[in-house]
Design a protein around this motif. Structure first.
Motif, PDB file in Angstrom:
ATOM      1  N   LEU A   1     -12.871   3.686  -2.899  1.00 47.41           N
ATOM      2  CA  LEU A   1     -11.629   4.457  -2.864  1.00 47.41           C
ATOM      3  C   LEU A   1     -10.403   3.555  -2.839  1.00 47.41           C
ATOM      4  O   LEU A   1      -9.360   3.898  -3.407  1.00 47.41           O
ATOM      5  CB  LEU A   1     -11.629   5.413  -1.668  1.00 47.41           C
ATOM      6  N   SER A   2     -10.524   2.383  -2.223  1.00 50.15           N
ATOM      7  CA  SER A   2      -9.408   1.432  -2.229  1.00 50.15           C
ATOM      8  C   SER A   2      -9.147   0.912  -3.634  1.00 50.15           C
ATOM      9  O   SER A   2      -7.999   0.797  -4.054  1.00 50.15           O
ATOM     10  CB  SER A   2      -9.692   0.265  -1.279  1.00 50.15           C
TER      11      SER A   2
ATOM     12  N   VAL B   1      -2.397   0.406   8.030  1.00 52.66           N
ATOM     13  CA  VAL B   1      -2.791   1.409   9.025  1.00 52.66           C
ATOM     14  C   VAL B   1      -4.102   2.061   8.589  1.00 52.66           C
ATOM     15  O   VAL B   1      -5.010   2.267   9.395  1.00 52.66           O
ATOM     16  CB  VAL B   1      -1.687   2.467   9.224  1.00 52.66           C
ATOM     17  N   VAL B   2      -4.228   2.347   7.310  1.00 54.09           N
ATOM     18  CA  VAL B   2      -5.451   2.943   6.770  1.00 54.09           C
ATOM     19  C   VAL B   2      -6.615   1.958   6.874  1.00 54.09           C
ATOM     20  O   VAL B   2      -7.715   2.332   7.291  1.00 54.09           O
ATOM     21  CB  VAL B   2      -5.240   3.375   5.299  1.00 54.09           C
ATOM     22  N   THR B   3      -6.380   0.705   6.525  1.00 56.17           N
ATOM     23  CA  THR B   3      -7.483  -0.259   6.512  1.00 56.17           C
ATOM     24  C   THR B   3      -7.998  -0.548   7.919  1.00 56.17           C
ATOM     25  O   THR B   3      -9.206  -0.547   8.150  1.00 56.17           O
ATOM     26  CB  THR B   3      -7.082  -1.568   5.812  1.00 56.17           C
ATOM     27  N   ILE B   4      -7.081  -0.781   8.851  1.00 54.30           N
ATOM     28  CA  ILE B   4      -7.493  -1.085  10.226  1.00 54.30           C
ATOM     29  C   ILE B   4      -8.190   0.115  10.858  1.00 54.30           C
ATOM     30  O   ILE B   4      -9.239  -0.011  11.488  1.00 54.30           O
ATOM     31  CB  ILE B   4      -6.288  -1.550  11.067  1.00 54.30           C
ATOM     32  N   THR B   5      -7.624   1.297  10.659  1.00 55.11           N
ATOM     33  CA  THR B   5      -8.220   2.494  11.256  1.00 55.11           C
ATOM     34  C   THR B   5      -9.540   2.846  10.590  1.00 55.11           C
ATOM     35  O   THR B   5     -10.438   3.378  11.241  1.00 55.11           O
ATOM     36  CB  THR B   5      -7.233   3.675  11.202  1.00 55.11           C
TER      37      THR B   5
ATOM     38  N   ARG C   1      -5.504   1.934  -4.937  1.00 54.28           N
ATOM     39  CA  ARG C   1      -4.592   0.803  -5.093  1.00 54.28           C
ATOM     40  C   ARG C   1      -4.424   0.457  -6.564  1.00 54.28           C
ATOM     41  O   ARG C   1      -3.319   0.146  -7.010  1.00 54.28           O
ATOM     42  CB  ARG C   1      -5.079  -0.409  -4.298  1.00 54.28           C
ATOM     43  N   GLY C   2      -5.516   0.507  -7.322  1.00 55.01           N
ATOM     44  CA  GLY C   2      -5.412   0.253  -8.759  1.00 55.01           C
ATOM     45  C   GLY C   2      -4.496   1.252  -9.434  1.00 55.01           C
ATOM     46  O   GLY C   2      -3.631   0.885 -10.227  1.00 55.01           O
ATOM     47  N   LEU C   3      -4.669   2.514  -9.109  1.00 58.95           N
ATOM     48  CA  LEU C   3      -3.820   3.550  -9.696  1.00 58.95           C
ATOM     49  C   LEU C   3      -2.354   3.302  -9.368  1.00 58.95           C
ATOM     50  O   LEU C   3      -1.490   3.366 -10.243  1.00 58.95           O
ATOM     51  CB  LEU C   3      -4.262   4.930  -9.200  1.00 58.95           C
ATOM     52  N   ARG C   4      -2.081   2.985  -8.126  1.00 59.19           N
ATOM     53  CA  ARG C   4      -0.694   2.748  -7.722  1.00 59.19           C
ATOM     54  C   ARG C   4      -0.082   1.571  -8.472  1.00 59.19           C
ATOM     55  O   ARG C   4       1.001   1.667  -9.036  1.00 59.19           O
ATOM     56  CB  ARG C   4      -0.629   2.497  -6.228  1.00 59.19           C
TER      57      ARG C   4
ATOM     58  N   ALA D   1      -6.308  -8.377  -4.878  1.00 60.44           N
ATOM     59  CA  ALA D   1      -5.867  -8.977  -3.615  1.00 60.44           C
ATOM     60  C   ALA D   1      -5.665  -7.908  -2.540  1.00 60.44           C
ATOM     61  O   ALA D   1      -5.969  -8.139  -1.367  1.00 60.44           O
ATOM     62  CB  ALA D   1      -4.582  -9.764  -3.832  1.00 60.44           C
ATOM     63  N   SER D   2      -5.193  -6.733  -2.940  1.00 61.22           N
ATOM     64  CA  SER D   2      -4.987  -5.655  -1.981  1.00 61.22           C
ATOM     65  C   SER D   2      -6.310  -5.147  -1.420  1.00 61.22           C
ATOM     66  O   SER D   2      -6.427  -4.884  -0.220  1.00 61.22           O
ATOM     67  CB  SER D   2      -4.220  -4.509  -2.646  1.00 61.22           C
ATOM     68  N   VAL D   3      -7.315  -5.015  -2.270  1.00 61.66           N
ATOM     69  CA  VAL D   3      -8.630  -4.557  -1.805  1.00 61.66           C
ATOM     70  C   VAL D   3      -9.269  -5.607  -0.894  1.00 61.66           C
ATOM     71  O   VAL D   3      -9.835  -5.269   0.147  1.00 61.66           O
ATOM     72  CB  VAL D   3      -9.546  -4.202  -2.998  1.00 61.66           C
ATOM     73  N   ILE D   4      -9.145  -6.880  -1.258  1.00 68.68           N
ATOM     74  CA  ILE D   4      -9.679  -7.937  -0.392  1.00 68.68           C
ATOM     75  C   ILE D   4      -8.922  -7.951   0.943  1.00 68.68           C
ATOM     76  O   ILE D   4      -9.524  -8.084   2.012  1.00 68.68           O
ATOM     77  CB  ILE D   4      -9.635  -9.308  -1.094  1.00 68.68           C
TER      78      ILE D   4
END
Length: 193
Positions: free
Chosen positions: A140-141, A122-126, A145-148, A62-65
């Protein structure tokens, strides 16, 4: 009051609809919402430790999407919605510096900022605004994100009962620490860009 709120979140985490809420928060946090999915992931892993890996997978997907939605905001809607969101969170003056940093360190920016409490939106929009490679953005996402989320789920899976006791005995301290990390992430974004 804090104890009642904690119990409400634990009870919510045990409901059948909790995974949908987790996915919604994870999606929204990566594109526009200020609250990280950890507020749902942690109590859900504590309430049902056997599902921790499923919750981490759901959170990652969901975070990557949601990150793709943030990327689209930056790439397609920056002049309206993207700029509004960046200004809303106080990062408007830093976008040019961030975009220039992408030219040299794009991979590292996504990897490092995706693991930290710095708001991922901020990372995704930029990333979209800077027209960073969509392929590498997704790869990389998924990694960061998976690692986190898998680190959080893994810790709670292996030390779940002890973590729950620790949190319940020191609820005020844990809440204050979480607030400091959350506010620190926002503040770090303002000063690191």
């Amino acid at each position: 009051m804090l104890r009642r709120l904690y119990q409400w979140v634990i009870d919510l985490a045990e409901r059948p609809s909790a995974p949908w809420a987790l996915a919604g928060v994870s999606f929204a946090e990566s594109s526009f919402f200020p609250v990280p999915p950890d507020v749902m992931l942690v109590p859900m892993c504590l309430a049902r430790p056997k599902l921790a890996w499923w919750y981490a997978s759901l959170c990652t997907l969901a975070s990557v999407i949601g990150g793709l939605a943030g990327y689209a905001i930056g790439a397609l809607l920056y002049d309206s919605l993207g700029q509004f969101l960046i200004q809303l969170y106080g990062y408007g003056a830093k976008v040019d510096a961030f975009t220039q940093a992408y030219q040299r360190y794009g991979h590292w920016i996504i990897l490092i900022k995706g693991l930290t409490p710095i708001p991922y939106k901020v990372v995704t929009i930029t990333s979209g605004f800077a027209h960073y490679s969509l392929f590498w953005f997704v790869v990389l996402s998924v990694v960061t994100r998976g690692l986190r989320f898998f680190m959080v789920a893994g810790l709670l899976y292996w030390i779940g009962p002890a973590a729950r006791v620790f949190i319940e005995e020191r609820l005020g301290l844990v809440t204050a620490a979480f607030a400091v990390v959350l506010v620190g992430g926002f503040a770090a974004t303002l000063y690191l860009f």
